[in-house]
Design a protein around this motif. Structure first.
Motif, PDB file in Angstrom:
ATOM      1  N   GLN A 280      66.341 -23.872  35.443  1.00  0.00           N
ATOM      2  CA  GLN A 280      66.504 -22.216  34.996  1.00  0.00           C
ATOM      3  C   GLN A 280      65.815 -22.283  34.059  1.00  0.00           C
ATOM      4  N   GLN A 281      64.752 -23.108  33.206  1.00  0.00           N
ATOM      5  CA  GLN A 281      63.894 -22.988  31.886  1.00  0.00           C
ATOM      6  C   GLN A 281      62.453 -22.616  32.614  1.00  0.00           C
ATOM      7  N   VAL A 282      61.909 -22.197  30.831  1.00  0.00           N
ATOM      8  CA  VAL A 282      61.193 -21.904  31.083  1.00  0.00           C
ATOM      9  C   VAL A 282      59.932 -22.409  29.095  1.00  0.00           C
ATOM     10  N   ALA A 283      58.984 -23.107  29.707  1.00  0.00           N
ATOM     11  CA  ALA A 283      58.286 -23.905  28.032  1.00  0.00           C
ATOM     12  C   ALA A 283      56.723 -22.698  28.166  1.00  0.00           C
ATOM     13  N   TRP A 284      56.821 -22.717  26.064  1.00  0.00           N
ATOM     14  CA  TRP A 284      56.075 -22.150  26.188  1.00  0.00           C
ATOM     15  C   TRP A 284      55.698 -22.923  24.106  1.00  0.00           C
ATOM     16  N   VAL A 285      54.243 -23.144  24.141  1.00  0.00           N
ATOM     17  CA  VAL A 285      53.192 -23.432  22.633  1.00  0.00           C
ATOM     18  C   VAL A 285      53.696 -21.787  22.093  1.00  0.00           C
ATOM     19  N   GLU A 287      54.230 -19.408  18.646  1.00  0.00           N
ATOM     20  CA  GLU A 287      53.248 -18.232  17.896  1.00  0.00           C
ATOM     21  C   GLU A 287      52.653 -19.046  16.699  1.00  0.00           C
ATOM     22  N   ASP A 288      53.412 -20.581  16.184  1.00  0.00           N
ATOM     23  CA  ASP A 288      52.295 -20.998  15.271  1.00  0.00           C
ATOM     24  C   ASP A 288      51.585 -21.346  16.222  1.00  0.00           C
ATOM     25  N   GLY A 289      51.628 -21.736  17.000  1.00  0.00           N
ATOM     26  CA  GLY A 289      50.055 -23.145  17.710  1.00  0.00           C
ATOM     27  C   GLY A 289      50.642 -23.863  17.792  1.00  0.00           C
ATOM     28  N   ARG A 290      51.353 -24.831  17.288  1.00  0.00           N
ATOM     29  CA  ARG A 290      52.203 -25.539  17.141  1.00  0.00           C
ATOM     30  C   ARG A 290      53.299 -26.504  17.749  1.00  0.00           C
ATOM     31  N   THR A 291      53.868 -25.835  18.217  1.00  0.00           N
ATOM     32  CA  THR A 291      55.022 -26.029  18.418  1.00  0.00           C
ATOM     33  C   THR A 291      55.511 -25.389  19.623  1.00  0.00           C
ATOM     34  N   LEU A 292      56.502 -26.719  20.373  1.00  0.00           N
ATOM     35  CA  LEU A 292      56.978 -25.948  22.215  1.00  0.00           C
ATOM     36  C   LEU A 292      57.723 -25.420  21.998  1.00  0.00           C
ATOM     37  N   GLU A 293      58.491 -24.616  22.613  1.00  0.00           N
ATOM     38  CA  GLU A 293      59.614 -24.306  22.762  1.00  0.00           C
ATOM     39  C   GLU A 293      60.283 -24.445  24.123  1.00  0.00           C
ATOM     40  N   VAL A 294      61.241 -24.429  24.305  1.00  0.00           N
ATOM     41  CA  VAL A 294      61.653 -24.579  25.932  1.00  0.00           C
ATOM     42  C   VAL A 294      63.157 -23.393  25.740  1.00  0.00           C
ATOM     43  N   ALA A 295      63.395 -22.603  26.795  1.00  0.00           N
ATOM     44  CA  ALA A 295      64.463 -21.407  26.479  1.00  0.00           C
ATOM     45  C   ALA A 295      64.747 -21.881  27.928  1.00  0.00           C
ATOM     46  N   ASN A 296      66.786 -21.800  27.985  1.00  0.00           N
ATOM     47  CA  ASN A 296      66.934 -21.359  29.854  1.00  0.00           C
ATOM     48  C   ASN A 296      67.111 -19.856  29.591  1.00  0.00           C
ATOM     49  N   VAL A 297      66.811 -19.328  30.576  1.00  0.00           N
ATOM     50  CA  VAL A 297      66.556 -17.905  31.579  1.00  0.00           C
ATOM     51  C   VAL A 297      67.796 -16.854  31.394  1.00  0.00           C
ATOM     52  N   LEU A 298      68.624 -17.646  32.140  1.00  0.00           N
ATOM     53  CA  LEU A 298      69.802 -17.296  32.540  1.00  0.00           C
ATOM     54  C   LEU A 298      70.624 -17.366  31.396  1.00  0.00           C
ATOM     55  N   GLU A 299      71.066 -17.867  30.558  1.00  0.00           N
ATOM     56  CA  GLU A 299      71.345 -17.827  29.194  1.00  0.00           C
ATOM     57  C   GLU A 299      70.895 -17.218  27.802  1.00  0.00           C
ATOM     58  N   VAL A 300      70.375 -16.974  27.686  1.00  0.00           N
ATOM     59  CA  VAL A 300      68.504 -16.302  27.217  1.00  0.00           C
ATOM     60  C   VAL A 300      68.823 -17.366  26.000  1.00  0.00           C
ATOM     61  N   GLU A 301      68.380 -18.428  25.757  1.00  0.00           N
ATOM     62  CA  GLU A 301      68.529 -19.197  24.309  1.00  0.00           C
ATOM     63  C   GLU A 301      67.739 -20.211  24.299  1.00  0.00           C
ATOM     64  N   VAL A 302      67.437 -20.401  23.281  1.00  0.00           N
ATOM     65  CA  VAL A 302      66.065 -21.779  23.316  1.00  0.00           C
ATOM     66  C   VAL A 302      66.951 -22.944  22.931  1.00  0.00           C
ATOM     67  N   VAL A 303      66.529 -24.087  23.888  1.00  0.00           N
ATOM     68  CA  VAL A 303      67.492 -25.585  24.266  1.00  0.00           C
ATOM     69  C   VAL A 303      67.116 -25.961  23.501  1.00  0.00           C
ATOM     70  N   ALA A 304      65.431 -26.196  23.058  1.00  0.00           N
ATOM     71  CA  ALA A 304      64.510 -27.595  22.734  1.00  0.00           C
ATOM     72  C   ALA A 304      63.394 -27.336  22.184  1.00  0.00           C
ATOM     73  N   ARG A 305      63.592 -27.731  20.898  1.00  0.00           N
ATOM     74  CA  ARG A 305      61.722 -27.514  20.082  1.00  0.00           C
ATOM     75  C   ARG A 305      61.724 -28.882  19.562  1.00  0.00           C
ATOM     76  N   LEU A 306      60.170 -28.602  20.068  1.00  0.00           N
ATOM     77  CA  LEU A 306      59.135 -30.205  19.329  1.00  0.00           C
ATOM     78  C   LEU A 306      57.759 -29.977  18.616  1.00  0.00           C
ATOM     79  N   GLU A 307      57.970 -30.356  17.513  1.00  0.00           N
ATOM     80  CA  GLU A 307      57.176 -30.095  16.895  1.00  0.00           C
ATOM     81  C   GLU A 307      55.844 -30.961  16.157  1.00  0.00           C
ATOM     82  N   THR A 308      54.894 -30.346  17.480  1.00  0.00           N
ATOM     83  CA  THR A 308      53.879 -31.700  17.666  1.00  0.00           C
ATOM     84  C   THR A 308      52.740 -32.626  17.069  1.00  0.00           C
TER      85      THR A 308
END
Length: 506
Positions: A280-285, A287-308
Protein backbone atom coordinates in the motif's frame (compact mmCIF):
# COMPACT_ATOMS: atom_id res chain seq x y z
CA UNK A 1 28.45 -7.27 -3.68
CA UNK A 2 29.73 -5.31 -0.72
CA UNK A 3 27.17 -3.12 1.01
CA UNK A 4 27.96 0.15 2.77
CA UNK A 5 25.64 2.03 5.07
CA UNK A 6 25.61 5.76 4.68
CA UNK A 7 26.69 7.71 7.70
CA UNK A 8 26.36 11.26 8.91
CA UNK A 9 28.94 14.07 9.01
CA UNK A 10 29.91 14.41 12.68
CA UNK A 11 31.74 17.71 12.18
CA UNK A 12 28.79 19.35 10.49
CA UNK A 13 26.30 17.84 12.92
CA UNK A 14 28.18 19.32 15.85
CA UNK A 15 28.34 22.71 14.19
CA UNK A 16 24.66 22.64 13.21
CA UNK A 17 23.59 21.58 16.71
CA UNK A 18 25.56 24.46 18.22
CA UNK A 19 24.38 27.12 15.78
CA UNK A 20 20.75 26.20 15.14
CA UNK A 21 19.31 27.80 18.32
CA UNK A 22 20.89 31.16 17.52
CA UNK A 23 19.97 30.84 13.86
CA UNK A 24 16.32 30.44 14.88
CA UNK A 25 16.65 33.39 17.28
CA UNK A 26 18.09 35.44 14.41
CA UNK A 27 14.91 34.75 12.45
CA UNK A 28 12.84 35.82 15.44
CA UNK A 29 14.83 39.04 15.76
CA UNK A 30 14.13 39.69 12.08
CA UNK A 31 10.45 39.74 12.97
CA UNK A 32 9.33 36.19 12.24
CA UNK A 33 7.33 33.99 14.63
CA UNK A 34 9.46 31.18 16.04
CA UNK A 35 7.91 28.63 13.65
CA UNK A 36 8.75 30.74 10.61
CA UNK A 37 12.24 31.33 11.94
CA UNK A 38 12.77 27.59 12.40
CA UNK A 39 11.84 26.96 8.75
CA UNK A 40 14.38 29.57 7.60
CA UNK A 41 17.04 28.20 9.94
CA UNK A 42 16.61 24.62 8.78
CA UNK A 43 16.68 25.64 5.12
CA UNK A 44 19.90 27.60 5.73
CA UNK A 45 21.48 24.61 7.47
CA UNK A 46 20.58 22.34 4.56
CA UNK A 47 22.40 24.69 2.21
CA UNK A 48 25.36 25.02 4.58
CA UNK A 49 25.76 21.24 4.73
CA UNK A 50 25.94 20.96 0.94
CA UNK A 51 29.04 23.11 0.78
CA UNK A 52 30.36 22.31 4.24
CA UNK A 53 33.82 21.29 3.03
CA UNK A 54 34.35 24.80 1.70
CA UNK A 55 32.47 26.72 4.38
CA UNK A 56 34.26 25.20 7.36
CA UNK A 57 37.53 26.61 6.00
CA UNK A 58 36.21 30.16 5.66
CA UNK A 59 37.49 32.87 7.97
CA UNK A 60 34.01 33.46 9.41
CA UNK A 61 31.62 30.55 8.67
CA UNK A 62 29.10 32.04 11.11
CA UNK A 63 28.74 35.13 8.92
CA UNK A 64 28.14 32.86 5.94
CA UNK A 65 25.44 31.03 7.87
CA UNK A 66 23.75 34.33 8.71
CA UNK A 67 23.84 35.34 5.05
CA UNK A 68 22.27 32.02 4.03
CA UNK A 69 19.33 32.68 6.32
CA UNK A 70 18.93 36.16 4.84
CA UNK A 71 19.01 34.67 1.32
CA UNK A 72 16.34 32.16 2.28
CA UNK A 73 14.23 34.96 3.74
CA UNK A 74 14.53 37.11 0.60
CA UNK A 75 13.78 34.14 -1.66
CA UNK A 76 10.69 33.22 0.34
CA UNK A 77 9.39 36.77 0.14
CA UNK A 78 10.12 36.97 -3.60
CA UNK A 79 8.33 33.66 -4.21
CA UNK A 80 5.31 34.82 -2.23
CA UNK A 81 5.42 31.79 0.06
CA UNK A 82 2.35 31.44 2.23
CA UNK A 83 4.16 31.23 5.56
CA UNK A 84 0.98 31.32 7.58
CA UNK A 85 -0.01 27.94 6.12
CA UNK A 86 3.08 26.27 7.53
CA UNK A 87 2.25 23.66 10.18
CA UNK A 88 5.09 25.04 12.30
CA UNK A 89 3.87 28.66 12.31
CA UNK A 90 2.34 30.52 15.24
CA UNK A 91 -0.22 33.21 14.69
CA UNK A 92 1.60 35.81 16.77
CA UNK A 93 5.13 37.16 16.45
CA UNK A 94 7.59 36.08 19.14
CA UNK A 95 9.16 39.48 19.95
CA UNK A 96 7.89 41.95 22.56
CA UNK A 97 5.95 44.70 20.80
CA UNK A 98 8.19 47.57 21.97
CA UNK A 99 11.42 45.87 20.90
CA UNK A 100 9.89 44.82 17.61
CA UNK A 101 8.90 48.44 16.89
CA UNK A 102 12.47 49.61 17.53
CA UNK A 103 13.94 46.92 15.29
CA UNK A 104 11.42 47.55 12.53
CA UNK A 105 12.97 50.97 11.99
CA UNK A 106 16.24 49.36 10.86
CA UNK A 107 17.00 48.08 7.35
CA UNK A 108 16.98 44.29 7.20
CA UNK A 109 20.74 43.90 6.75
CA UNK A 110 21.52 46.28 9.63
CA UNK A 111 18.95 44.49 11.78
CA UNK A 112 20.58 41.14 10.98
CA UNK A 113 24.05 42.41 11.89
CA UNK A 114 22.73 43.83 15.15
CA UNK A 115 20.95 40.59 16.01
CA UNK A 116 23.98 38.45 15.14
CA UNK A 117 26.17 40.63 17.39
CA UNK A 118 23.65 40.39 20.24
CA UNK A 119 23.76 36.63 19.84
CA UNK A 120 27.54 36.72 20.22
CA UNK A 121 28.23 35.53 16.69
CA UNK A 122 30.04 38.65 15.43
CA UNK A 123 32.16 41.48 16.74
CA UNK A 124 30.18 44.43 18.12
CA UNK A 125 32.93 46.76 16.87
CA UNK A 126 31.94 45.90 13.30
CA UNK A 127 28.51 47.47 13.72
CA UNK A 128 28.01 50.89 12.16
CA UNK A 129 26.27 53.62 14.17
CA UNK A 130 24.46 51.12 16.36
CA UNK A 131 22.38 52.47 19.20
CA UNK A 132 24.07 51.02 22.32
CA UNK A 133 20.75 51.07 24.14
CA UNK A 134 19.05 49.02 21.39
CA UNK A 135 21.94 46.56 21.30
CA UNK A 136 21.68 46.15 25.08
CA UNK A 137 17.91 45.62 24.84
CA UNK A 138 18.30 42.95 22.19
CA UNK A 139 21.09 41.23 24.15
CA UNK A 140 18.87 41.20 27.24
CA UNK A 141 15.97 39.75 25.29
CA UNK A 142 17.98 36.93 23.70
CA UNK A 143 17.71 34.35 26.54
CA UNK A 144 13.92 34.57 26.46
CA UNK A 145 13.51 34.13 22.71
CA UNK A 146 11.75 30.88 21.74
CA UNK A 147 13.50 28.19 19.69
CA UNK A 148 11.10 26.00 17.73
CA UNK A 149 12.08 22.34 17.19
CA UNK A 150 13.46 21.05 13.86
CA UNK A 151 10.91 21.31 11.08
CA UNK A 152 12.35 19.15 8.32
CA UNK A 153 12.11 22.14 5.96
CA UNK A 154 14.34 22.21 2.86
CA UNK A 155 14.90 24.95 0.29
CA UNK A 156 12.20 24.55 -2.37
CA UNK A 157 13.09 24.47 -6.04
CA UNK A 158 13.02 28.02 -7.33
CA UNK A 159 13.64 29.06 -10.89
CA UNK A 160 14.64 32.63 -10.13
CA UNK A 161 18.22 33.88 -9.71
CA UNK A 162 18.11 34.09 -5.91
CA UNK A 163 18.58 30.36 -5.38
CA UNK A 164 20.09 29.21 -8.68
CA UNK A 165 21.97 26.34 -7.07
CA UNK A 166 18.97 25.21 -5.03
CA UNK A 167 16.86 25.18 -8.19
CA UNK A 168 19.26 22.72 -9.75
CA UNK A 169 19.89 20.37 -6.86
CA UNK A 170 18.87 20.02 -3.24
CA UNK A 171 19.29 17.52 -0.43
CA UNK A 172 17.42 17.17 2.79
CA UNK A 173 19.90 17.28 5.65
CA UNK A 174 18.82 17.28 9.28
CA UNK A 175 21.06 17.36 12.33
CA UNK A 176 20.22 13.73 13.10
CA UNK A 177 21.97 12.14 10.06
CA UNK A 178 21.76 11.39 6.38
CA UNK A 179 19.47 8.35 6.45
CA UNK A 180 16.19 8.84 8.26
CA UNK A 181 13.09 6.75 8.60
CA UNK A 182 10.43 8.95 10.14
CA UNK A 183 6.87 9.95 10.70
CA UNK A 184 6.99 13.60 9.50
CA UNK A 185 4.65 16.50 9.80
CA UNK A 186 1.92 16.72 7.15
CA UNK A 187 3.32 17.85 3.78
CA UNK A 188 2.88 21.46 2.77
CA UNK A 189 2.90 22.96 -0.69
CA UNK A 190 3.60 26.17 -2.52
CA UNK A 191 0.25 27.44 -3.83
CA UNK A 192 1.96 28.99 -6.87
CA UNK A 193 2.87 25.54 -8.23
CA UNK A 194 0.21 23.21 -6.88
CA UNK A 195 -2.67 21.82 -8.87
CA UNK A 196 -5.47 24.40 -9.02
CA UNK A 197 -8.48 23.80 -6.78
CA UNK A 198 -7.38 20.49 -5.32
CA UNK A 199 -10.68 19.04 -4.17
CA UNK A 200 -13.11 16.27 -5.05
CA UNK A 201 -13.82 15.54 -8.71
CA UNK A 202 -16.81 13.88 -10.31
CA UNK A 203 -16.45 10.23 -11.29
CA UNK A 204 -18.32 9.11 -14.39
CA UNK A 205 -19.18 5.43 -14.18
CA UNK A 206 -18.06 3.43 -17.24
CA UNK A 207 -18.31 -0.17 -18.31
CA UNK A 208 -14.57 -0.75 -18.36
CA UNK A 209 -12.46 -3.90 -18.31
CA UNK A 210 -8.93 -2.45 -18.35
CA UNK A 211 -6.63 -4.27 -15.90
CA UNK A 212 -4.78 -1.04 -15.16
CA UNK A 213 -5.67 2.63 -14.73
CA UNK A 214 -4.46 5.14 -17.31
CA UNK A 215 -4.33 8.82 -18.20
CA UNK A 216 -4.76 10.66 -21.50
CA UNK A 217 -6.10 13.97 -22.75
CA UNK A 218 -7.10 15.42 -19.37
CA UNK A 219 -8.82 12.37 -17.97
CA UNK A 220 -7.91 9.57 -15.59
CA UNK A 221 -9.53 6.20 -16.15
CA UNK A 222 -9.65 4.34 -12.84
CA UNK A 223 -9.77 0.61 -13.49
CA UNK A 224 -13.11 -1.01 -12.64
CA UNK A 225 -14.48 2.37 -11.46
CA UNK A 226 -14.86 5.08 -14.08
CA UNK A 227 -13.42 8.32 -15.39
CA UNK A 228 -12.39 11.59 -13.75
CA UNK A 229 -11.55 14.87 -15.46
CA UNK A 230 -8.06 15.75 -14.20
CA UNK A 231 -5.46 17.59 -16.28
CA UNK A 232 -1.68 17.86 -16.08
CA UNK A 233 -0.94 14.29 -14.92
CA UNK A 234 2.62 13.11 -15.63
CA UNK A 235 2.71 9.77 -13.74
CA UNK A 236 0.27 7.55 -11.88
CA UNK A 237 0.03 4.28 -9.95
CA UNK A 238 -2.69 1.87 -8.84
CA UNK A 239 -2.91 1.10 -5.12
CA UNK A 240 -5.88 -0.87 -3.73
CA UNK A 241 -8.67 0.92 -5.54
CA UNK A 242 -6.96 4.31 -5.40
CA UNK A 243 -5.00 6.08 -8.11
CA UNK A 244 -1.98 8.06 -6.97
CA UNK A 245 -0.83 10.61 -9.53
CA UNK A 246 1.87 13.24 -9.90
CA UNK A 247 0.67 16.57 -11.26
CA UNK A 248 2.93 18.59 -13.56
CA UNK A 249 3.16 21.21 -10.78
CA UNK A 250 4.64 18.64 -8.37
CA UNK A 251 1.66 17.60 -6.23
CA UNK A 252 1.42 13.90 -5.36
CA UNK A 253 -2.30 13.21 -5.05
CA UNK A 254 -4.41 10.24 -3.97
CA UNK A 255 -7.61 9.98 -6.02
CA UNK A 256 -10.27 7.73 -4.54
CA UNK A 257 -13.10 5.83 -6.26
CA UNK A 258 -15.55 8.42 -4.88
CA UNK A 259 -13.58 11.31 -6.42
CA UNK A 260 -12.00 12.49 -3.17
CA UNK A 261 -8.47 13.86 -3.62
CA UNK A 262 -5.87 14.03 -0.85
CA UNK A 263 -2.39 15.56 -1.05
CA UNK A 264 0.33 13.04 -0.16
CA UNK A 265 3.37 15.24 -0.77
CA UNK A 266 5.42 17.15 -3.31
CA UNK A 267 7.60 15.59 -6.00
CA UNK A 268 9.98 16.41 -8.81
CA UNK A 269 7.41 15.96 -11.58
CA UNK A 270 10.00 14.65 -14.03
CA UNK A 271 11.17 11.80 -11.82
CA UNK A 272 8.13 9.55 -11.99
CA UNK A 273 6.41 7.40 -9.39
CA UNK A 274 6.80 3.77 -8.33
CA UNK A 275 4.34 1.70 -6.34
CA UNK A 276 4.46 -1.38 -4.13
CA UNK A 277 0.78 -2.23 -4.12
CA UNK A 278 0.90 -5.16 -1.66
CA UNK A 279 2.47 -2.80 0.87
CA UNK A 280 0.00 0.00 0.00
CA UNK A 281 2.95 2.33 -0.64
CA UNK A 282 4.26 4.66 -3.33
CA UNK A 283 7.66 6.32 -3.67
CA UNK A 284 8.82 9.45 -5.47
CA UNK A 285 11.74 11.87 -5.72
CA UNK A 286 10.90 14.97 -3.68
CA UNK A 287 10.74 18.41 -5.23
CA UNK A 288 14.29 19.16 -4.06
CA UNK A 289 15.47 16.63 -6.65
CA UNK A 290 17.61 14.71 -4.14
CA UNK A 291 15.35 13.23 -1.46
CA UNK A 292 13.38 10.00 -1.79
CA UNK A 293 10.06 9.74 0.01
CA UNK A 294 7.75 6.78 0.65
CA UNK A 295 4.10 7.21 1.61
CA UNK A 296 1.47 4.83 2.89
CA UNK A 297 -1.44 5.49 0.53
CA UNK A 298 -4.25 4.25 2.76
CA UNK A 299 -3.01 6.05 5.86
CA UNK A 300 -2.01 9.20 3.92
CA UNK A 301 1.38 9.71 5.53
CA UNK A 302 5.03 9.73 4.56
CA UNK A 303 6.59 6.77 6.36
CA UNK A 304 10.21 6.93 5.16
CA UNK A 305 12.59 9.48 3.77
CA UNK A 306 16.12 9.12 2.41
CA UNK A 307 18.62 11.88 1.78
CA UNK A 308 20.73 10.68 -1.13
CA UNK A 309 23.80 12.90 -0.66
CA UNK A 310 26.89 10.99 0.45
CA UNK A 311 29.56 12.57 2.68
CA UNK A 312 31.98 14.44 0.47
CA UNK A 313 29.45 14.99 -2.30
CA UNK A 314 28.59 18.57 -1.35
CA UNK A 315 30.81 20.26 -3.91
CA UNK A 316 29.50 17.99 -6.67
CA UNK A 317 25.98 19.18 -5.90
CA UNK A 318 26.77 22.48 -7.59
CA UNK A 319 27.41 20.64 -10.86
CA UNK A 320 24.21 20.94 -12.90
CA UNK A 321 25.17 17.82 -14.87
CA UNK A 322 25.24 15.61 -11.77
CA UNK A 323 22.84 12.69 -12.09
CA UNK A 324 19.74 13.04 -9.96
CA UNK A 325 18.18 9.96 -8.34
CA UNK A 326 16.30 7.65 -10.69
CA UNK A 327 13.80 5.17 -9.28
CA UNK A 328 14.15 1.66 -10.70
CA UNK A 329 11.93 -0.79 -8.79
CA UNK A 330 9.97 -0.78 -5.52
CA UNK A 331 9.30 -4.18 -3.98
CA UNK A 332 8.57 -3.01 -0.45
CA UNK A 333 10.44 -2.68 1.76
CA UNK A 334 13.28 -2.62 -0.81
CA UNK A 335 13.54 0.38 -3.15
CA UNK A 336 16.20 0.21 -5.87
CA UNK A 337 17.45 3.52 -7.23
CA UNK A 338 20.39 4.93 -9.16
CA UNK A 339 22.25 8.20 -8.72
CA UNK A 340 25.67 9.65 -9.55
CA UNK A 341 27.32 7.46 -6.90
CA UNK A 342 26.03 4.18 -8.35
CA UNK A 343 23.22 1.73 -7.73
CA UNK A 344 21.57 1.43 -4.36
CA UNK A 345 19.07 -0.68 -2.49
CA UNK A 346 17.28 1.13 0.32
CA UNK A 347 15.49 -0.84 3.02
CA UNK A 348 12.70 1.61 3.75
CA UNK A 349 11.92 0.15 7.18
CA UNK A 350 15.39 -0.05 8.70
CA UNK A 351 16.91 2.87 6.77
CA UNK A 352 19.95 0.86 5.62
CA UNK A 353 21.30 1.51 2.13
CA UNK A 354 23.50 -0.96 0.26
CA UNK A 355 25.57 0.77 -2.39
CA UNK A 356 27.42 -0.61 -5.38
CA UNK A 357 29.53 1.68 -7.55
CA UNK A 358 28.73 0.21 -10.94
CA UNK A 359 31.26 -0.70 -13.61
CA UNK A 360 30.47 1.60 -16.58
CA UNK A 361 30.86 -1.40 -18.91
CA UNK A 362 27.83 -3.02 -17.25
CA UNK A 363 25.53 -0.30 -18.58
CA UNK A 364 22.78 1.68 -16.90
CA UNK A 365 20.36 -0.29 -14.75
CA UNK A 366 16.86 -0.10 -16.26
CA UNK A 367 14.97 -2.69 -14.21
CA UNK A 368 15.63 -5.52 -11.77
CA UNK A 369 13.43 -8.39 -10.62
CA UNK A 370 14.98 -11.11 -8.48
CA UNK A 371 18.20 -12.27 -10.13
CA UNK A 372 17.37 -10.68 -13.50
CA UNK A 373 18.63 -7.26 -14.54
CA UNK A 374 17.84 -5.17 -17.60
CA UNK A 375 20.65 -2.80 -18.58
CA UNK A 376 21.11 -0.19 -21.30
CA UNK A 377 24.53 -0.89 -22.80
CA UNK A 378 24.28 1.42 -25.78
CA UNK A 379 21.95 3.95 -27.32
CA UNK A 380 19.78 1.20 -28.83
CA UNK A 381 21.19 -1.91 -27.15
CA UNK A 382 19.51 -3.54 -24.18
CA UNK A 383 21.12 -6.34 -22.16
CA UNK A 384 19.39 -9.03 -20.12
CA UNK A 385 21.64 -10.26 -17.32
CA UNK A 386 21.04 -13.04 -14.83
CA UNK A 387 23.01 -14.19 -11.83
CA UNK A 388 23.81 -17.44 -13.65
CA UNK A 389 24.04 -17.47 -17.42
CA UNK A 390 25.47 -15.46 -20.28
CA UNK A 391 24.12 -11.92 -20.79
CA UNK A 392 21.98 -11.46 -23.91
CA UNK A 393 22.05 -8.20 -25.90
CA UNK A 394 19.18 -7.17 -28.15
CA UNK A 395 18.06 -4.06 -30.03
CA UNK A 396 16.00 -1.85 -27.77
CA UNK A 397 15.85 1.14 -25.47
CA UNK A 398 14.47 1.05 -21.94
CA UNK A 399 12.02 -1.59 -20.84
CA UNK A 400 10.62 -3.76 -18.10
CA UNK A 401 11.00 -7.29 -16.70
CA UNK A 402 7.87 -9.36 -16.22
CA UNK A 403 6.83 -10.89 -12.89
CA UNK A 404 8.48 -14.30 -12.41
CA UNK A 405 11.29 -13.07 -14.72
CA UNK A 406 9.99 -14.84 -17.81
CA UNK A 407 10.06 -12.02 -20.37
CA UNK A 408 11.34 -8.50 -20.97
CA UNK A 409 9.79 -5.79 -23.10
CA UNK A 410 11.76 -3.00 -24.69
CA UNK A 411 11.18 -0.05 -27.03
CA UNK A 412 12.04 -0.37 -30.70
CA UNK A 413 10.62 0.31 -34.14
CA UNK A 414 10.13 3.61 -35.93
CA UNK A 415 10.97 6.47 -33.59
CA UNK A 416 10.86 4.14 -30.59
CA UNK A 417 7.08 3.78 -30.89
CA UNK A 418 7.11 0.00 -31.17
CA UNK A 419 7.63 -2.71 -28.56
CA UNK A 420 9.55 -5.98 -28.78
CA UNK A 421 9.41 -8.83 -26.25
CA UNK A 422 12.19 -11.33 -25.53
CA UNK A 423 12.33 -14.47 -23.43
CA UNK A 424 14.65 -14.18 -20.44
CA UNK A 425 17.55 -16.60 -20.66
CA UNK A 426 17.42 -17.50 -24.35
CA UNK A 427 16.84 -14.00 -25.73
CA UNK A 428 14.29 -15.42 -28.18
CA UNK A 429 11.93 -12.78 -29.59
CA UNK A 430 8.31 -13.72 -28.96
CA UNK A 431 5.00 -12.41 -30.27
CA UNK A 432 3.89 -9.40 -28.23
CA UNK A 433 0.50 -8.78 -29.82
CA UNK A 434 1.55 -5.52 -31.48
CA UNK A 435 3.46 -4.88 -34.69
CA UNK A 436 6.55 -2.78 -35.37
CA UNK A 437 4.34 -0.13 -36.94
CA UNK A 438 2.00 0.27 -33.98
CA UNK A 439 2.37 3.51 -32.04
CA UNK A 440 2.69 2.35 -28.44
CA UNK A 441 2.38 5.29 -26.07
CA UNK A 442 2.94 3.10 -23.03
CA UNK A 443 3.14 -0.60 -22.13
CA UNK A 444 3.49 -2.64 -18.96
CA UNK A 445 3.28 -6.20 -17.73
CA UNK A 446 0.06 -6.86 -15.82
CA UNK A 447 0.87 -10.55 -15.19
CA UNK A 448 3.83 -12.87 -15.84
CA UNK A 449 2.79 -13.30 -19.50
CA UNK A 450 0.35 -10.49 -20.28
CA UNK A 451 1.07 -6.93 -21.42
CA UNK A 452 -1.35 -4.02 -21.53
CA UNK A 453 -0.69 -1.46 -24.28
CA UNK A 454 -1.86 2.13 -24.68
CA UNK A 455 -1.90 2.70 -28.44
CA UNK A 456 -2.41 5.71 -30.69
CA UNK A 457 -3.32 6.24 -34.31
CA UNK A 458 -0.13 6.79 -36.30
CA UNK A 459 -1.88 9.36 -38.50
CA UNK A 460 -2.51 11.53 -35.42
CA UNK A 461 1.15 11.64 -34.35
CA UNK A 462 3.41 14.42 -35.73
CA UNK A 463 5.94 13.14 -38.22
CA UNK A 464 9.62 14.04 -38.53
CA UNK A 465 8.83 16.91 -40.89
CA UNK A 466 6.11 18.29 -38.63
CA UNK A 467 8.17 19.41 -35.65
CA UNK A 468 6.20 21.74 -33.43
CA UNK A 469 2.80 20.60 -34.65
CA UNK A 470 0.43 19.74 -31.84
CA UNK A 471 -0.79 16.17 -31.78
CA UNK A 472 -4.13 15.83 -33.51
CA UNK A 473 -7.18 14.18 -32.07
CA UNK A 474 -7.36 10.54 -33.06
CA UNK A 475 -8.36 7.16 -31.67
CA UNK A 476 -6.70 5.74 -28.59
CA UNK A 477 -6.83 2.06 -27.73
CA UNK A 478 -6.25 0.00 -24.59
CA UNK A 479 -5.25 -3.56 -25.51
CA UNK A 480 -4.03 -6.51 -23.41
CA UNK A 481 -2.15 -9.32 -25.13
CA UNK A 482 -0.97 -12.74 -24.05
CA UNK A 483 2.74 -13.09 -24.82
CA UNK A 484 3.48 -15.86 -27.36
CA UNK A 485 -0.22 -16.73 -27.73
CA UNK A 486 -0.90 -13.70 -29.98
CA UNK A 487 -4.33 -13.42 -28.38
CA UNK A 488 -5.42 -9.89 -27.50
CA UNK A 489 -8.41 -8.22 -25.89
CA UNK A 490 -9.32 -4.63 -26.77
CA UNK A 491 -10.70 -3.03 -23.61
CA UNK A 492 -11.42 0.45 -24.91
CA UNK A 493 -11.30 2.54 -28.07
CA UNK A 494 -12.02 6.25 -28.30
CA UNK A 495 -10.83 9.70 -29.20
CA UNK A 496 -8.02 11.55 -27.47
CA UNK A 497 -4.74 13.37 -27.96
CA UNK A 498 -2.23 10.90 -29.37
CA UNK A 499 0.81 12.26 -27.59
CA UNK A 500 3.46 11.04 -25.16
CA UNK A 501 1.54 12.51 -22.21
CA UNK A 502 -0.70 9.45 -22.21
CA UNK A 503 0.50 6.94 -19.60
CA UNK A 504 -0.51 3.72 -17.88
CA UNK A 505 -0.44 3.40 -14.11
CA UNK A 506 2.73 1.68 -12.93
Amino acid sequence: MVGTDRGARPDFEAYAAARRPDLVRLGVLLGHPAGHAAVLADRALVRAQRSWRRRREEHDPDAGLRDLLLEERRAAVAAGEAWWRSPWAEEQASLPASLRADLDRLPVDARARLAWAALGRSDVDLLDATDPGLLASVTTAVPGLPVAPPTGAVPPRRRGPVLRVAALVAAVVMVGGLVTVLQPDPPTSDPSTTEPALGPVAITALDSSEPVSWYADGRIRIKEVGQAEVSGVVALADVFGYVVYVHEGGDVVRLGPDGERVLLGRADPGAGLVAAEPAQQVAWVAEDGRTLEVANVLEVEVVARLETVLPGDEDALEDASAELPRLVRFAAPELVFVDAAGEHQWHTRTGSVSTVVSDPDQGDLVDVVGVTQLRQVGRESIQVRQLLGTPVVRLGEGGEISPLQRFVLTRSGEGGTGVRVFAVGSGEEVDSGVTRNDVVLDARFVSPARITFLLADRAAVPGASEAGRSSATGPLEIRTCEVRAAGCVIHWEGGGLADSGAVLAR
